[in-house]
Design a protein around this motif. Structure first.
Motif, mmCIF file in Angstrom:
data_model
loop_
_atom_site.group_PDB
_atom_site.id
_atom_site.type_symbol
_atom_site.label_atom_id
_atom_site.label_comp_id
_atom_site.label_asym_id
_atom_site.label_seq_id
_atom_site.Cartn_x
_atom_site.Cartn_y
_atom_site.Cartn_z
ATOM 1 N N GLU A 98 0.860 -1.181 0.000
ATOM 2 C CA GLU A 98 0.000 0.000 0.000
ATOM 3 C C GLU A 98 0.896 1.231 0.000
ATOM 4 O O GLU A 98 1.851 1.299 0.786
ATOM 5 N N ASP A 156 0.793 5.224 0.476
ATOM 6 C CA ASP A 156 -0.001 6.365 0.891
ATOM 7 C C ASP A 156 0.911 7.589 0.779
ATOM 8 O O ASP A 156 1.853 7.730 1.551
ATOM 9 N N THR A 157 0.649 8.431 -0.209
ATOM 10 C CA THR A 157 1.601 9.520 -0.450
ATOM 11 C C THR A 157 0.871 10.805 -0.791
ATOM 12 O O THR A 157 -0.202 10.793 -1.408
ATOM 13 N N LYS A 158 1.469 11.902 -0.361
ATOM 14 C CA LYS A 158 0.882 13.193 -0.654
ATOM 15 C C LYS A 158 2.006 14.166 -0.974
ATOM 16 O O LYS A 158 2.968 14.291 -0.192
ATOM 17 N N THR A 181 5.490 10.192 2.337
ATOM 18 C CA THR A 181 5.070 8.903 1.805
ATOM 19 C C THR A 181 5.103 7.856 2.907
ATOM 20 O O THR A 181 6.019 7.854 3.733
#
Ligand SMILES: Nc1ncnc2c1ncn2[C@@H]1O[C@H](COP(=O)(O)OP(=O)(O)O)[C@@H](O)[C@H]1O
Ligand SMILES: [Mg+2]
Lengths: 140, 117
Positions: A121, A123-125, A130
């Protein structure tokens, strides 16, 4: 058995990247996990560690070891990944030349993590960071 | 030279191929195959446990990769140097490091013959 381990992965230090995955490898071996499981965890985690060093200025690693699975969470506060689909492609890399001359930056890190883990998985913005969560299952 | 055996120990291989031993490490490790490459992620994705890894990469990261990927040994081609930090790491992790003046292709051919490929 439920073992939790935590490591800091320093940024900009290629020589120390791999320490955490090396320690986890040794631990899993001691605990009697199958060589294939040990190897998959070690490689996937090392690729993630290296990515935090190259692309994110370091980060943290949390490992949870259960009899039927090993979960590795890698968290950084780097630039984030703008296009995850692109980053997952074999050969895609934004690594600078000095990193390439060390043998990294082939754009195979994330694909390797995907290959060796059972679930991944990301999950990064952008601008925030990250978090990678990879799970390796013990089959049999 | 005796050819076509299924596996060789690192020590036996070094002798059979006339390789320089840079770091002895666990010379009783069995070599069951080979892999050539200098891109570390490529090696981690493709090399198999027990491979003799032929490369020109003699840095500390290469040693880490050999350990994590369970390579039997590192075989440095074309007299490539093993830097000090890498040597230290190889010593502490008991990773055998061998060296030859020959190029990757020649070493792979020789290794392949010995392994009966
Ligand atoms: N932790 C991270 N933070 C920011 N960007 C990342 C991170 N991990 C990977 N990336 C991006 O994804 C790309 C592909 O990663 P990877 O497959 O490991 O290849 P490489 O590290 O060789 O470039 C990187 O070049 C980088 O742009
Ligand atoms: Mg990478």
């Amino acid at each position: 058995m439920n073992i939790k381990l935590h490591y800091d992965v320093p940024g900009d230090d290629f020589t120390r990247a791999g320490e955490a995955s090396g320690l986890v490898k040794r631990k899993l071996k001691q605990l009697g996990f199958e060589p294939d499981v040990v190897r998959r965890v070690a490689i996937a985690m090392y690729e993630g560690e290296i990515n935090m060093v190259i692309h994110a200025g370091g980060g943290e690693a949390d490992v949870e070891i259960l009899p039927d699975r090993v979960t590795v969470v890698l968290t950084d506060h780097g630039p984030g990944i703008p296009d995850v689909e692109q980053a997952m492609q074999e050969g895609w890399s934004t690594a600078p030349d000095n990193v390439r001359s060390l043998g990294f930056g082939a754009g195979m890190g994330l694909p390797n993590i995907k290959k060796y883990s059972d679930t991944l998985e990301i999950d990064t913005k952008v601008g925030e960071g990250t978090a990678l969560t990879m799970t390796i299952l013990v089959k049999g | 030279m005796e050819q076509g055996r299924k596996s060789w120990t690192v020590g036996e291989l070094a002798q059979a191929m006339g390789l320089e031993t840079v770091v002895e490490g666990d010379s009783s490790r069995e070599i069951t195959g080979g892999y050539c490459g200098d891109l570390l992620s490529w090696v981690m994705g493709r090399a198999k446990e027990g491979d003799a890894w032929i490369t020109v990469m003699g840095n500390v990261n290469a040693v880490a990769v050999a350990v994590l990927a369970d390579a039997a040994c590192i075989l440095l081609a074309e007299d490539s140097p093993l830097d000090d930090e890498a040597k230290e790491r190889a010593l502490s992790q008991e990773v055998p490091v061998l060296r030859s003046g020959k190029d990757t292709f020649s070493l792979a051919v020789e290794l392949g013959r010995l392994l009966g490929r």
